[in-house]
Design an enzyme around this catalytic site. Sequence first.
Site, PDB file in Angstrom:
ATOM      1  N   ASN A 171       0.738  -1.028  -0.045  1.00 34.38           N
ATOM      2  CA  ASN A 171      -0.108   0.194   0.125  1.00 34.38           C
ATOM      3  C   ASN A 171       0.888   1.436  -0.001  1.00 34.38           C
ATOM      4  OD1 ASN A 171      -2.688  -1.337   0.198  1.00 34.38           O
ATOM      5  ND2 ASN A 171      -2.114  -2.178   2.183  1.00 34.38           N
ATOM      6  N   ARG A 213      -3.507   7.803  -0.018  1.00 31.90           N
ATOM      7  CA  ARG A 213      -3.797   6.800   1.274  1.00 31.90           C
ATOM      8  C   ARG A 213      -3.718   7.789   2.425  1.00 31.90           C
ATOM      9  NH1 ARG A 213       0.433   2.596   3.774  1.00 31.90           N
ATOM     10  NH2 ARG A 213      -1.085   1.788   5.046  1.00 31.90           N
ATOM     11  N   TYR A 253      -0.363   9.770   6.458  1.00 30.08           N
ATOM     12  CA  TYR A 253       0.752   9.473   5.742  1.00 30.08           C
ATOM     13  C   TYR A 253       1.535  10.835   4.888  1.00 30.08           C
ATOM     14  CZ  TYR A 253       0.001   4.964   7.135  1.00 30.08           C
ATOM     15  OH  TYR A 253      -0.300   3.574   7.822  1.00 30.08           O
ATOM     16  N   ASN A 278      10.739  -0.398   5.103  1.00 31.04           N
ATOM     17  CA  ASN A 278       9.455  -0.100   5.758  1.00 31.04           C
ATOM     18  C   ASN A 278       8.509  -1.398   5.034  1.00 31.04           C
ATOM     19  OD1 ASN A 278       6.914   0.770   6.150  1.00 31.04           O
ATOM     20  ND2 ASN A 278       7.039   2.703   5.610  1.00 31.04           N
ATOM     21  N   ALA A 294       2.434  -2.919   6.717  1.00 26.86           N
ATOM     22  CA  ALA A 294       1.527  -3.902   7.528  1.00 26.86           C
ATOM     23  C   ALA A 294       2.467  -5.176   7.836  1.00 26.86           C
ATOM     24  CB  ALA A 294       0.166  -4.327   6.871  1.00 26.86           C
ATOM     25  N   HIS A 329       3.910  -5.871  11.354  1.00 21.91           N
ATOM     26  CA  HIS A 329       3.269  -6.222  12.645  1.00 21.91           C
ATOM     27  C   HIS A 329       2.732  -7.762  12.467  1.00 21.91           C
ATOM     28  CE1 HIS A 329       3.162  -2.114  12.687  1.00 21.91           C
ATOM     29  NE2 HIS A 329       2.246  -2.125  11.776  1.00 21.91           N
ATOM     30  N   ASP A 362      12.991 -13.708   9.525  1.00 19.80           N
ATOM     31  CA  ASP A 362      13.681 -14.768   9.369  1.00 19.80           C
ATOM     32  C   ASP A 362      14.657 -14.329   7.900  1.00 19.80           C
ATOM     33  OD1 ASP A 362      12.922 -15.891  11.538  1.00 19.80           O
ATOM     34  OD2 ASP A 362      11.537 -17.547  10.242  1.00 19.80           O
ATOM     35  N   GLU A 382      14.990   0.065  10.111  1.00 19.99           N
ATOM     36  CA  GLU A 382      13.213  -0.010  10.064  1.00 19.99           C
ATOM     37  C   GLU A 382      12.819   1.314   9.934  1.00 19.99           C
ATOM     38  OE1 GLU A 382      11.665  -1.488  13.569  1.00 19.99           O
ATOM     39  OE2 GLU A 382       9.683  -1.595  12.917  1.00 19.99           O
ATOM     40  N   HIS A 422       9.126   4.007   9.647  1.00 20.60           N
ATOM     41  CA  HIS A 422       7.732   3.947   9.169  1.00 20.60           C
ATOM     42  C   HIS A 422       7.498   5.509   9.172  1.00 20.60           C
ATOM     43  CE1 HIS A 422       7.059  -0.092  10.203  1.00 20.60           C
ATOM     44  NE2 HIS A 422       7.995   0.061  11.246  1.00 20.60           N
ATOM     45  N   SER A 458       4.601   7.174   9.577  1.00 19.29           N
ATOM     46  CA  SER A 458       3.726   7.530  10.789  1.00 19.29           C
ATOM     47  C   SER A 458       4.215   7.148  12.042  1.00 19.29           C
ATOM     48  CB  SER A 458       2.435   6.860  10.909  1.00 19.29           C
ATOM     49  OG  SER A 458       2.591   5.586  10.837  1.00 19.29           O
ATOM     50  N   ARG A 504      -0.300   4.672  17.502  1.00 17.45           N
ATOM     51  CA  ARG A 504      -1.419   4.299  16.789  1.00 17.45           C
ATOM     52  C   ARG A 504      -2.099   3.099  17.527  1.00 17.45           C
ATOM     53  NH1 ARG A 504      -0.208   4.414  10.636  1.00 17.45           N
ATOM     54  NH2 ARG A 504      -2.613   3.927  10.600  1.00 17.45           N
ATOM     55  N   ARG A 557      -0.322  -2.231  15.839  1.00 14.56           N
ATOM     56  CA  ARG A 557       0.481  -1.633  15.405  1.00 14.56           C
ATOM     57  C   ARG A 557       1.778  -1.573  16.260  1.00 14.56           C
ATOM     58  NH1 ARG A 557      -1.362   0.256  10.388  1.00 14.56           N
ATOM     59  NH2 ARG A 557      -3.354   0.720  10.643  1.00 14.56           N
TER      60      ARG A 557
HETATM   61  C1  DQA Z   1       3.565   2.025   7.946  1.00 16.51           C
HETATM   62  C2  DQA Z   1       2.667   1.752   9.503  1.00 16.51           C
HETATM   63  C3  DQA Z   1       2.040   0.400   9.184  1.00 16.51           C
HETATM   64  O1  DQA Z   1       1.457   0.261  10.515  1.00 16.51           O
HETATM   65  C4  DQA Z   1       1.216   0.461   8.169  1.00 16.51           C
HETATM   66  O2  DQA Z   1       0.493  -0.900   7.982  1.00 16.51           O
HETATM   67  C5  DQA Z   1       1.641   1.145   6.930  1.00 16.51           C
HETATM   68  C6  DQA Z   1       2.593   1.742   6.853  1.00 16.51           C
HETATM   69  C7  DQA Z   1       4.363   3.541   8.066  1.00 16.51           C
HETATM   70  O3  DQA Z   1       5.106   3.806   7.209  1.00 16.51           O
HETATM   71  O4  DQA Z   1       3.909   4.308   8.842  1.00 16.51           O
HETATM   72  O5  DQA Z   1       1.285   0.526   5.977  1.00 16.51           O
HETATM   73  O6  DQA Z   1       4.741   1.371   8.063  1.00 16.51           O
END
Ligand code: DQA
Length: 142
Positions: free
Chosen positions: A10, A17, A22, A73, A76, A79, A86, A97, A99, A101, A106, A110
């Site tokens: 996504n 979106r 975002y 990133n 979803a 989570h 792995d 990592e 994100h 947001s 949240r 998450r």
């Molecule tokens: C995300 C946060 C995730 O919880 C969510 O499912 C996303 C985007 C972020 O970049 O904030 O798709 O990874």
Amino acid sequence: MDILVLNGPNLNLLGQREPGIYGTGTYADLCEKIERKAEELGIGVEVFQTNHEGVLVDQIQAALGKFDAIVINPAAYTHTSVAILDAAKAVGLPMVEVHISDVSKREDFRQVSYIRAACCKTITGHGFDGYLEAMEYLAEEM
Ligand code: DQA
């Protein structure tokens, strides 16, 4: 140094979106920012997005011997995915990592991140700039 930037499901819909969460920048805008940052840092970069868990696993496996580090990133899959964790542990490349947001503020679902156990750093809630910070970190530290 060559960095692979991986984006999960996504994130191709950035811009349309949930812009309140975002932002209004598109996925193409994100790619452009990342490529500009790589030029500025004098490093190589490849940016990739997929909606499929197994494709992320394939990309992580294929990164070995081709890239020095990964910015991820998993969206979803952050989570839910033991398979992506792995794969990250199997290749052992330095991984950050990211994100867009602030996931810590949240929903409860998450609050779990599987990938975090394979990452040397996590950046959340800094919007698109989080990717650039991750690249700077890897370029400086690795
Ligand atoms: C995300 C946060 C995730 O919880 C969510 O499912 C996303 C985007 C972020 O970049 O904030 O798709 O990874």
